[in-house]
Design an enzyme around this catalytic site. Structure first.
Site, PDB file in Angstrom:
ATOM      1  N   ARG A  94     -24.181  15.146 -38.117  1.00  0.00           N
ATOM      2  CA  ARG A  94     -25.310  14.633 -37.350  1.00  0.00           C
ATOM      3  C   ARG A  94     -25.951  13.429 -38.039  1.00  0.00           C
ATOM      4  O   ARG A  94     -26.235  12.403 -37.422  1.00  0.00           O
ATOM      5  CB  ARG A  94     -26.367  15.731 -37.190  1.00  0.00           C
ATOM      6  CG  ARG A  94     -26.005  16.904 -36.296  1.00  0.00           C
ATOM      7  CD  ARG A  94     -27.219  17.805 -36.166  1.00  0.00           C
ATOM      8  NE  ARG A  94     -27.008  18.942 -35.292  1.00  0.00           N
ATOM      9  CZ  ARG A  94     -26.871  20.198 -35.701  1.00  0.00           C
ATOM     10  NH1 ARG A  94     -26.871  20.456 -36.998  1.00  0.00           N
ATOM     11  NH2 ARG A  94     -26.727  21.180 -34.843  1.00  0.00           N
TER      12      ARG A  94
ATOM     13  N   LYS B 153     -43.116  20.335 -42.433  1.00  0.00           N
ATOM     14  CA  LYS B 153     -43.084  19.937 -43.836  1.00  0.00           C
ATOM     15  C   LYS B 153     -43.958  20.855 -44.685  1.00  0.00           C
ATOM     16  O   LYS B 153     -44.489  21.852 -44.227  1.00  0.00           O
ATOM     17  CB  LYS B 153     -43.502  18.475 -43.965  1.00  0.00           C
ATOM     18  CG  LYS B 153     -42.590  17.516 -43.213  1.00  0.00           C
ATOM     19  CD  LYS B 153     -41.138  17.589 -43.665  1.00  0.00           C
ATOM     20  CE  LYS B 153     -40.918  16.955 -45.024  1.00  0.00           C
ATOM     21  NZ  LYS B 153     -39.488  16.929 -45.414  1.00  0.00           N
TER      22      LYS B 153
ATOM     23  N   HIS C 232     -37.383  23.817 -48.644  1.00  0.00           N
ATOM     24  CA  HIS C 232     -36.710  23.131 -49.760  1.00  0.00           C
ATOM     25  C   HIS C 232     -36.880  23.948 -51.050  1.00  0.00           C
ATOM     26  O   HIS C 232     -37.273  23.428 -52.086  1.00  0.00           O
ATOM     27  CB  HIS C 232     -37.263  21.719 -49.940  1.00  0.00           C
ATOM     28  CG  HIS C 232     -37.144  20.870 -48.713  1.00  0.00           C
ATOM     29  ND1 HIS C 232     -35.927  20.471 -48.208  1.00  0.00           N
ATOM     30  CD2 HIS C 232     -38.083  20.359 -47.875  1.00  0.00           C
ATOM     31  CE1 HIS C 232     -36.119  19.735 -47.119  1.00  0.00           C
ATOM     32  NE2 HIS C 232     -37.414  19.667 -46.893  1.00  0.00           N
TER      33      HIS C 232
ATOM     34  N   LEU D  86     -37.627  10.855 -43.136  1.00  0.00           N
ATOM     35  CA  LEU D  86     -37.193   9.716 -42.337  1.00  0.00           C
ATOM     36  C   LEU D  86     -37.362   9.903 -40.828  1.00  0.00           C
ATOM     37  O   LEU D  86     -37.741   8.944 -40.129  1.00  0.00           O
ATOM     38  CB  LEU D  86     -35.737   9.395 -42.660  1.00  0.00           C
ATOM     39  CG  LEU D  86     -35.499   8.705 -44.006  1.00  0.00           C
ATOM     40  CD1 LEU D  86     -34.036   8.811 -44.410  1.00  0.00           C
ATOM     41  CD2 LEU D  86     -35.936   7.243 -43.935  1.00  0.00           C
TER      42      LEU D  86
ATOM     43  N   ARG E  13     -44.512  14.470 -36.446  1.00  0.00           N
ATOM     44  CA  ARG E  13     -43.587  15.275 -35.651  1.00  0.00           C
ATOM     45  C   ARG E  13     -44.136  16.672 -35.384  1.00  0.00           C
ATOM     46  O   ARG E  13     -45.055  17.151 -36.042  1.00  0.00           O
ATOM     47  CB  ARG E  13     -42.256  15.416 -36.377  1.00  0.00           C
ATOM     48  CG  ARG E  13     -41.476  14.148 -36.539  1.00  0.00           C
ATOM     49  CD  ARG E  13     -40.245  14.407 -37.405  1.00  0.00           C
ATOM     50  NE  ARG E  13     -40.608  14.792 -38.766  1.00  0.00           N
ATOM     51  CZ  ARG E  13     -39.761  15.284 -39.667  1.00  0.00           C
ATOM     52  NH1 ARG E  13     -38.496  15.482 -39.324  1.00  0.00           N
ATOM     53  NH2 ARG E  13     -40.174  15.569 -40.878  1.00  0.00           N
TER      54      ARG E  13
ATOM     55  N   VAL F  38     -30.000   9.179 -47.597  1.00  0.00           N
ATOM     56  CA  VAL F  38     -30.665   9.896 -46.514  1.00  0.00           C
ATOM     57  C   VAL F  38     -30.753  11.379 -46.838  1.00  0.00           C
ATOM     58  O   VAL F  38     -31.742  12.040 -46.520  1.00  0.00           O
ATOM     59  CB  VAL F  38     -29.922   9.655 -45.184  1.00  0.00           C
ATOM     60  CG1 VAL F  38     -30.565  10.435 -44.056  1.00  0.00           C
ATOM     61  CG2 VAL F  38     -29.902   8.162 -44.859  1.00  0.00           C
TER      62      VAL F  38
ATOM     63  N   ASP G 171     -15.690  11.076 -44.668  1.00  0.00           N
ATOM     64  CA  ASP G 171     -16.196  12.438 -44.527  1.00  0.00           C
ATOM     65  C   ASP G 171     -15.417  13.347 -45.485  1.00  0.00           C
ATOM     66  O   ASP G 171     -14.934  12.881 -46.518  1.00  0.00           O
ATOM     67  CB  ASP G 171     -16.100  12.895 -43.066  1.00  0.00           C
ATOM     68  CG  ASP G 171     -17.156  13.944 -42.728  1.00  0.00           C
ATOM     69  OD1 ASP G 171     -18.287  13.575 -42.406  1.00  0.00           O
ATOM     70  OD2 ASP G 171     -16.835  15.152 -42.821  1.00  0.00           O
TER      71      ASP G 171
END
Length: 352
Positions: free
Chosen positions: A195, A75, A93, A306, A16, A265, A215
């Site tokens: 999202r 990343k 992160h 992902l 990406r 996820v 949710d």
């Protein structure tokens, strides 16, 4: 003049980019200087960036970039411990107690650089201005279904690779599910209205999977939630944070459940706030799922990049969202950039 330096990604399987050639052309027209590192993996070729007005630099040359350059990637950087002197835009992160994140903050402290974490580019109400979430949910649900199909064959999910398109993913996955001869599993998506959850729900629906959508209203009372165990597939789309309830406790692996696949996820196993307490490490493309229980089996899919499984769709979508924010880099002390810098300053000050 703003000098933006698009670095090559060093992580395996990362194709990406956060900027497209069309977006680069807009930045150059605004007066930016943009350097793009060569990359044999990036889904968009260097020649397209050059044709749009970018300067091409060797792969991995960002440490020698001019001091005023703003280094932009997605990343993690190579974990070589070197001090970081530049301003960096990336997913760090680093703010939830992750060991690797603390090491990254120390590198910024030692080098005098600054982290502008993409996750913390928000509007005045705290909503993220750009996110890969939809495609993370879409691809994560797909791999989770592959794990379920592998169980039907008596095994565990094998290696995965990037799909050339969303259509190719759907065609392949539908055939794999049909080949099991089994009815589709019942799934629950927690965080379904965001999202990430929207992407997961859309993929599951496209595959004919019945979906229970939860949710904030359904989790407001605090966990754990035994209702999750009454579904064969659970997709967690809730970002870990200090107020996130525990969704599944460690004892959720015990017999007496229908649940056989967890697709985490959100994937933050090293965080103190991880709401899925049945596993302790992320998975990889070469081994997408780990088995955490038998009788019946329980497999966890927890890949942390992902969207890279759909590199073209995720790049085009994310770069389009982010471009208006990048255009404001000439006012880096204001707005979303100032808010991201304030997060960095707070966590840097809290280092040992």
């Amino acid at each position: 003049m703003v000098h933006l330096w698009l670095r090559a990604e060093s992580r395996a399987n990362e194709r990406r980019a956060g900027l497209t050639p069309a977006g680069l052309r807009d930045l150059v027209a605004q007066g930016f200087r943009v350097t793009v590192e060569e990359s044999p993996h990036r889904v968009l070729p260097p020649g397209d960036y050059a044709a749009a007005g970018g300067e091409i630099a060797p792969e991995g040359s960002w440490p020698d970039a001019p001091a005023e350059a703003i280094i932009f990637g997605l990343k993690e950087l190579p974990a070589d411990g070197t001090p970081l002197r530049h301003r960096h835009i990336m997913f760090g992160h680093a703010y939830k107690g992750q060991p690797a994140g603390l090491a990254l903050l120390r590198r910024f402290r030692d080098g005098g650089g600054t982290l502008y974490d993409l996750e913390y580019l928000t509007d005045e109400n705290g909503r993220r201005l750009a996110a890969f979430g939809y495609w993370a949910g879409f691809a994560g649900a797909a791999v989770s279904l592959k794990a379920w199909a592998a169980q039907r064959r008596g095994g565990i999910c094998g290696p995965v690779a990037a799909w050339p398109s969303q259509e190719a993913l759907l065609t392949e996955l539908r055939a794999e599910l049909d080949a099991t001869g089994a009815q589709r599993p019942h799934a629950i998506v927690v965080g379904a209205l965001g999202r990430v959850g929207s992407g997961a729900s859309d993929l599951l629906t496209a595959m004919g999977v019945p979906v229970t959508k939860w949710d904030m209203a359904e989790t407001a009372g605090g966990g754990p939630f035994p209702e999750i165990l009454a579904h064969e597939l659970f997709v967690n789309c809730v970002l870990a944070g200090p107020h996130t309830p525990v969704l599944l406790p460690p004892e959720a692996v015990n017999p007496g459940r229908l649940l056989t696949v967890i697709g985490d996820v959100a994937c933050d196993p090293s965080s103190d706030f991880n709401p899925v307490k049945v596993y302790d490490r992320a998975t990889e493309w070469a081994q997408p799922a780990i088995r955490v229980a038998e009788g019946p089996p329980l497999d966890v899919m927890a890949i942390d990049n992902l969207p890279s499984l759909l590199p073209r769709e995720s790049t085009l979508d994310y770069a389009w969202q982010l471009l208006p924010v990048l255009k404001a880099l000439d006012r880096i002390d204001e707005g979303a950039w100032a808010r991201a810098q304030a997060h960095f300053a707070t966590h840097l000050a809290a280092l040992d």
